[in-house]
Enzyme design. Structure first.
Site: not given
Ligand code: DQA
Length: 140
Positions: A9-10, A17, A22, A72, A75, A78, A96, A98, A100, A105
């Protein structure tokens, strides 16, 4: 080498963003960077904002001939035990990624349901985290 690359997502909103967390690149630019950097790898890219679609994709990939999964999860890592359980079924190497550093964080980002079903996690280096993940597959 065939790598399935799933984004949660996102992540389709990268570029809009937080650039601090990111970086500047859009998701398409991340794909381009991977394709250009690793000519020997055949990537299949998916992104979905829907948990169920991601689970279906993982299930479908079980019968395909991928050498690895780069995910990736956004969220979902989590919050989704369902994602963890789906990944556990998949026997190919799983990494996996990410952009960030989720451990530096908010506290809620330190909860990670998928880390123990992945062989490695690369984070905190923006696009370089992806490059490190692919290098991991190539050197395995
Ligand atoms: C993320 C880190 C996640 O906590 C966040 O919800 C994202 C991006 C990252 O690539 O740093 O959507 O996966």
């Amino acid at each position: 080498m065939k790598i399935l690359c799933i984004h949660g997502p996102n992540l389709n909103m990268l570029g809009k963003r937080s650039k601090t967390h990111y970086g500047e690149l859009t998701l398409d630019q991340i794909y381009e960077s991977l394709i250009d950097t690793f000519e020997e790898v055949e990537f299949t890219f998916y992104q979905s904002n829907h948990e169920g679609e991601i689970l279906d994709l993982i299930h479908a990939s079980i019968d395909e001939d991928y050498d690895g999964l780069l995910i990736n999860p956004g969220a979902l890592c989590h919050q989704s035990i369902a994602l963890r359980d789906a990944l556990e079924i998949l026997t190919i190497p799983k990494v996996e990624v990410h952009l960030s550093n989720i451990n530096e964080r908010e506290d809620f980002r330190k909860i990670n349901y998928i880390k123990d079903v992945c062989q490695a996690c690369f984070m905190g280096k923006k696009i370089e985290s992806y490059h490190e993940a692919v290098q991991f597959f190539l050197h395995k």
